[in-house]
Design a protein around this motif. Structure first.
Motif, mmCIF file in Angstrom:
data_model
loop_
_atom_site.group_PDB
_atom_site.id
_atom_site.type_symbol
_atom_site.label_atom_id
_atom_site.label_comp_id
_atom_site.label_asym_id
_atom_site.label_seq_id
_atom_site.Cartn_x
_atom_site.Cartn_y
_atom_site.Cartn_z
ATOM 1 N N ILE B 173 9.584 28.781 -39.069
ATOM 2 C CA ILE B 173 9.791 29.481 -37.795
ATOM 3 C C ILE B 173 10.006 30.966 -38.015
ATOM 4 C CG2 ILE B 173 11.413 29.840 -35.896
ATOM 5 C CD1 ILE B 173 11.356 27.185 -35.194
ATOM 6 N N ARG B 174 10.786 31.328 -39.049
ATOM 7 C CA ARG B 174 11.022 32.754 -39.320
ATOM 8 C C ARG B 174 9.703 33.490 -39.505
ATOM 9 N NH1 ARG B 174 15.868 32.005 -43.607
ATOM 10 N NH2 ARG B 174 17.578 31.860 -42.113
ATOM 11 N N GLY B 175 8.862 32.907 -40.354
ATOM 12 C CA GLY B 175 7.573 33.544 -40.617
ATOM 13 C C GLY B 175 6.725 33.601 -39.361
ATOM 14 N N PHE B 176 6.779 32.523 -38.607
ATOM 15 C CA PHE B 176 5.956 32.415 -37.407
ATOM 16 C C PHE B 176 6.381 33.467 -36.378
ATOM 17 C CE2 PHE B 176 4.322 30.314 -33.589
ATOM 18 C CZ PHE B 176 3.065 29.981 -34.046
ATOM 19 N N LEU B 177 7.699 33.605 -36.190
ATOM 20 C CA LEU B 177 8.207 34.574 -35.216
ATOM 21 C C LEU B 177 7.819 35.985 -35.621
ATOM 22 C CD1 LEU B 177 11.791 33.153 -34.577
ATOM 23 C CD2 LEU B 177 9.760 32.939 -33.131
ATOM 24 N N GLN B 178 7.916 36.260 -36.935
ATOM 25 C CA GLN B 178 7.576 37.605 -37.389
ATOM 26 C C GLN B 178 6.101 37.895 -37.202
ATOM 27 O OE1 GLN B 178 9.365 37.547 -41.224
ATOM 28 N NE2 GLN B 178 11.200 38.635 -40.499
ATOM 29 N N SER B 179 5.268 36.843 -37.377
ATOM 30 C CA SER B 179 3.833 37.078 -37.175
ATOM 31 C C SER B 179 3.540 37.325 -35.694
ATOM 32 C CB SER B 179 3.011 35.897 -37.713
ATOM 33 O OG SER B 179 3.129 34.794 -36.854
ATOM 34 N N LEU B 180 4.291 36.650 -34.807
ATOM 35 C CA LEU B 180 4.098 36.892 -33.375
ATOM 36 C C LEU B 180 4.485 38.322 -33.021
ATOM 37 C CD1 LEU B 180 5.552 33.584 -31.851
ATOM 38 C CD2 LEU B 180 3.140 34.258 -31.977
ATOM 39 N N ALA B 181 5.610 38.791 -33.587
ATOM 40 C CA ALA B 181 6.057 40.162 -33.325
ATOM 41 C C ALA B 181 5.061 41.156 -33.898
ATOM 42 C CB ALA B 181 7.440 40.380 -33.919
ATOM 43 N N ALA B 182 4.521 40.828 -35.051
ATOM 44 C CA ALA B 182 3.563 41.725 -35.687
ATOM 45 C C ALA B 182 2.302 41.881 -34.855
ATOM 46 C CB ALA B 182 3.211 41.213 -37.082
ATOM 47 N N GLN B 183 2.020 40.865 -34.010
ATOM 48 C CA GLN B 183 0.866 40.975 -33.110
ATOM 49 C C GLN B 183 1.189 41.853 -31.908
ATOM 50 O OE1 GLN B 183 0.390 36.832 -32.344
ATOM 51 N NE2 GLN B 183 -0.882 36.456 -34.153
ATOM 52 N N GLY B 184 2.416 42.353 -31.840
ATOM 53 C CA GLY B 184 2.781 43.251 -30.745
ATOM 54 C C GLY B 184 3.525 42.567 -29.629
ATOM 55 N N ARG B 185 3.893 41.302 -29.835
ATOM 56 C CA ARG B 185 4.612 40.605 -28.772
ATOM 57 C C ARG B 185 6.102 40.917 -28.825
ATOM 58 N NH1 ARG B 185 0.718 35.681 -27.976
ATOM 59 N NH2 ARG B 185 -0.319 35.789 -29.981
ATOM 60 N N ALA B 186 6.745 40.787 -27.667
ATOM 61 C CA ALA B 186 8.196 40.864 -27.607
ATOM 62 C C ALA B 186 8.723 39.448 -27.792
ATOM 63 C CB ALA B 186 8.642 41.429 -26.270
ATOM 64 N N VAL B 187 9.616 39.270 -28.768
ATOM 65 C CA VAL B 187 10.110 37.926 -29.063
ATOM 66 C C VAL B 187 11.636 37.928 -28.969
ATOM 67 C CG1 VAL B 187 10.167 36.055 -30.747
ATOM 68 C CG2 VAL B 187 8.154 37.545 -30.620
ATOM 69 N N LEU B 188 12.169 37.039 -28.130
ATOM 70 C CA LEU B 188 13.620 36.904 -27.996
ATOM 71 C C LEU B 188 14.001 35.508 -28.460
ATOM 72 C CD1 LEU B 188 16.288 38.163 -26.906
ATOM 73 C CD2 LEU B 188 15.813 36.984 -24.755
ATOM 74 N N VAL B 189 14.907 35.445 -29.441
ATOM 75 C CA VAL B 189 15.294 34.167 -30.019
ATOM 76 C C VAL B 189 16.806 34.056 -29.978
ATOM 77 C CG1 VAL B 189 15.196 32.709 -32.052
ATOM 78 C CG2 VAL B 189 13.330 34.276 -31.576
ATOM 79 N N SER B 190 17.294 33.019 -29.348
ATOM 80 C CA SER B 190 18.745 32.883 -29.286
ATOM 81 C C SER B 190 19.236 31.970 -30.391
ATOM 82 C CB SER B 190 19.175 32.319 -27.939
ATOM 83 O OG SER B 190 19.048 30.917 -27.937
#
Lengths: 532, 314
Positions: B173-190
């Motif tokens: 998940i860590r890697g996945f979230l970072q790849s989503l952010a790297a695509q320019g998305r805003a990611v909020l994870v609680s």
């Protein structure tokens, strides 16, 4: 470091916003839960199986001198195929071609025959004899008048103009049609002149208070009327019936009655022979004192007779809707599905996924209602379309008489049953949204929709309360299944226990729809106001 | 097609009361594109309520939450704007994962092809036709993430996605979230556990009792918590302590051959020790763990809580 990355832009075009995707989504939800699909099939199966059970469990046999055959007494049927009573005393002569008959009626009296037999209804606490005060009373629908009839064969076509015990002058034809003339009772000081003319297949009835000024009561066409018919005077008096339904049962009494009519100034125009003969039509089980007779003195005729010329009413066992008892089982299965369709989402938190995907909440509810309503309609239609003809066939092959209905009425009963299931499911869905609990919602629908019907038709409740329940509760919708109409010209127990609803089929259905619409509106308001 | 306005999530002055509890008390923060923002706070701090408010599921007494400048209820086909996972257990157990995604896709005018794409992205392609009721919590989290990705949205919001995951899943998940952010998305994870966000989030929004406690980048938070201290490793502890104290530093002993020095830069420490010929094997700036930094922040929140509880009791 984040400043170097351009904000993300999605590449999938979202397309237009609309209702169709919501319906598509809800349909996908429904069809992808195997238990729900199985539930639908089970509902169809229940409707059909209970029709087969009802049909197989009902046998009618007639035994004469120890020899039995399948089948009951075949009732007399009228020109429309419906069972009719065609019992009266007829003073008649043939009439060839066109012509008319004119009479003056100066009296109509009646009496209840003593010991005429007491019949008690199912669940009754015993019969009672007619009250003494009513013994000499003329029956409200006792009839004396003039008639043109195809033949003396029971059930043959006719048209007649008559005075009645307490419903004034009427013109009736072919058992089911009735129209009112002048009201008021007939007496020597207030006689009624009646005239019936025949021209081809057209019959016209007139009335007059003085024999000079005539008022037309009505014109009817009797298709296929022979050129030579029977014309004359008739008297009939339907049996006295009293029935009271109270909590847990009912009691009733029934007795033969006989009426007497006095006719004078009798004249027949046209191709008539001129000699009168008297016939008791359809004597059947009439006791000797009830058999009619006539006396002629100059142009004055005194005629007495029992019976009635009318459709048979008040018998629920011979209706096609009897084959649809399984619709209740089907309904209960379907409202469980409808309740789960929304309340299950609340229970699992799935409602948040649904409302996050579709923030316009009222539309979500509408899409769900459309899907569950359509599913229930399809289930009901399939089930009823198999159950009615199949059940009818089994009932008939077991010797039961089934009231014939027009194809339009049959269609209304089948499609109406499907519609009741559909609207019942919308009601369950709305209550599921309001209460957010499937079991509570299902219980509520059973209490307001199924229970009032069962209590009303099973003679548990007094007739008055039963009728109000079927006017006010969602159970009123089952009126759409009633295939045999109530006839205002026949006094009978038009009560739920006999298969008669207090509201007409479509009005009753409208009551159910109003309940469902009100519940859906409240559900929509709450769904929008409450946190998901 | 896309709404103009500030990309990401803008939360301004949220207030919400449940009965006597003030669940949200003037909460404001922003989630910017291109990074993973951790949303941290103790259980009951208001994280889930905030996320429900952002998704238009719960109403607020005051304040606003905007996605790309728009209020959620005004979004058409909102899964193209925000993908979210609130509760991985929110599934109809007898529906297959693939069919769960399929109805969601249909609600957004998407087809079955997109469903298979996201199933593959989260590694559920082989299990997609199984009943979701038979899924492990980790598989449900993956399915929830697949649902969040369905509309390929610029904003992704996940509530406690690490719950129930095995270590392998957490790394994934860590890697996945970072790849989503790297695509320019805003990611909020609680998360209620800061350690889960280590190496995943680059920005943090910390809340307690419905209020903002900190809105900071991870780097800033850690350096603040580190407080300019320097770790020193030496076999001559007492000599080193004397030399450094003489130069004005505060020195604490943290082990048989370890000291923590405050008030001097590492370069100045090396120079002083070399001048005095004190042997040392290592001089390095102290780096607080995210957990430590968080503990420091929430200690304040806990104290604040205790104080208000006392006030209330009075």
């Amino acid at each position: 470091m984040t400043d170097t990355i351009a904000p993300y832009r999605y590449e999938i075009a979202p397309g237009r916003d609309g209702f169709a995707p919501l319906v598509h989504a809800e349909w996908t939800k429904f069809r992808t839960v195997r238990g729900w699909v199985i539930g639908c099939l089970a509902a169809v199966l229940l409707i059909v199986l209970l029709a087969i059970l009802t049909g197989s469990g009902s046998h009618t046999e007639t035994c004469v001198n120890g020899k039995c055959r399948t089948g009951g007494d075949v009732p007399t049927t009228g020109p429309g195929g419906q069972p009719v009573t065609d019992r009266f005393y007829f003073v008649h002569q043939p009439l060839a071609g066109a012509g008319s008959i004119t009479v003056r009626v100066t009296s109509l009296t009646g009496e209840i025959l003593p010991g005429g037999g007491v019949a008690a209804a199912a669940g009754s606490s015993g019969g009672s004899n007619p009250p003494p005060g009513a013994v000499s009373a003329v029956q409200p629908w006792a009839k004396a008048g003039v008639i043109v009839k195809e033949s003396t064969q029971p059930g043959s076509p006719y048209a007649a103009v008559m005075v009645t015990g307490s419903h004034g002058v009427r013109m009736q034809d072919n058992f089911t049609h009735d129209r009112a003339g002048r009201s008021g009772a007939v007496s020597a000081t207030s006689p009624r002149w009646l005239r019936l003319t025949r021209s081809g297949s057209t019959l016209t009835g007139y009335e007059s208070s003085d024999g000079v000024t005539w008022t037309k009561v009505g014109t009817v066409r009797l298709s296929g009327l022979s050129s030579t018919v029977q014309v004359g005077m008739f008297v009939a008096s339907p049996p006295y019936e009293q029935f009271s339904q109270h909590l847990g049962g009912g009691s009733g009494s029934q007795a033969f009655t006989i009426a007497g009519g006095t006719f004078d100034r009798v004249s027949v125009q046209g191709g008539a022979v001129g000699t009168w003969s008297g016939s008791q039509i359809e004597q059947g089980d009439l006791p000797p004192p009830a058999v009619g007779k006539f006396q002629q003195a100059g142009d004055t005729f005194t005629v007495s007779g029992a019976g009635d010329i009318a459709p048979v009413v008040g018998n629920r066992t011979g209706t096609i809707e009897r084959t649809l008892v399984g619709a209740f089982a089907g309904l209960i299965v379907l409202i469980v599905l409808a309740g789960q369709f929304i309340a299950g989402e609340y229970r699992r938190g799935l409602i948040r996924t649904t409302l996050a995907a579709s923030p316009r909440r009222a539309r979500v509810l509408a899409a769900k209602a459309l899907v569950i309503g359509t599913v229930a309609f399809a289930v009901g239609l399939l089930g009823a379309a198999i159950a009615v003809p199949l059940g009818e066939r089994i009932l008939r092959s077991n010797g039961n008489f089934i009231y014939p209905v027009s194809s339009l009425t049959g269609l209304r009963v089948i499609a109406g049953t499907a519609a009741v299931l559909a609207v019942g499911c919308v009601l369950a869905l709305a209550l599921g949204t309001i209460l957010r609990r499937s079991t509570t919602a299902v219980t509520a629908v059973v209490v307001v929709m199924v229970l009032p019907y069962i209590l009303s038709v099973s003679a548990v409740l007094p007739a008055g309360i039963a009728q109000w329940l079927l006017r006010l509760t969602p159970a009123a919708g089952f009126a759409i299944q009633q295939s045999t109409p109530a006839y205002s010209q026949v006094a009978a127990q038009y009560t739920p226990i006999n298969g008669y609803f207090p509201l007409s089929p479509w009005v009753g259905f409208a009551v159910l729809c109003a309940w469902a619409a009100a519940a859906a509106a409240l559900a929509a308001v709450l769904l929008r106001r409450r946190d998901a | 097609m896309k709404a103009s306005g500030e990309p990401g999530i803008q939360v301004t002055g949220l207030r919400k009361r449940f009965g006597r509890t003030q669940a949200l008390d003037g909460l404001s923060f922003a989630v910017r594109p291109g990074s993973v923002t951790g949303f941290v706070g103790p259980n009951g701090a208001g994280k889930s309520t905030t996320m429900r408010v952002i998704l238009g599921l719960d109403s607020v007494d005051e304040g606003s939450a905007l996605i790309g400048g728009q209020a959620y209820p005004s979004l058409r086909h909102p899964l193209h704007h925000v993908g979210s996972l609130l509760d991985a257990a929110a599934l109809q157990p007898s529906r297959s994962a693939r069919n769960h995604l399929l109805w969601l896709a249909h609600s957004q005018r998407l087809g079955v092809r997109r469903v298979d794409e996201v199933l593959e992205q989260v590694g559920l392609q082989s299990a997609g036709r199984r009943r979701a009721g038979g899924y492990s919590l980790g598989m449900r989290q993956r399915l929830g993430i697949a649902a969040a990705l369905l509309g390929d949205p610029p904003v992704i919001m996940l509530d406690e996605p690490f719950n129930g995951l095995d270590p392998e899943g957490i790394v994934w998940i860590r890697g996945f979230l970072q790849s989503l952010a790297a695509q320019g998305r805003a990611v909020l994870v609680s998360s209620h556990l800061m350690s889960e966000l280590q190496d995943a989030a680059s920005h943090l929004v910390v809340i307690g009792r419905g209020r903002l406690v900190a809105d900071t980048s991870v780097a800033e938070l850690i350096s603040a918590a580190s407080g300019g201290r320097v770790e020193l490793r030496t076999t001559a502890r007492s000599e080193a302590m004397t030399v450094l104290a003489h130069a004005g530093a505060t020195v604490a002993s943290t082990g048989p051959d370890a000291l923590t020095v405050s008030g001097l830069t590492p370069g100045r420490i090396v120079a002083l020790l070399s001048e005095s010929s004190v042997p040392f094997s290592e001089v390095s700036p102290h780096r607080a763990s995210l957990e430590e930094a968080y503990m420091e922040l929430t200690r304040d929140a806990v104290e604040f809580r205790a104080a208000t509880a006392e006030e209330a009791a009075r």
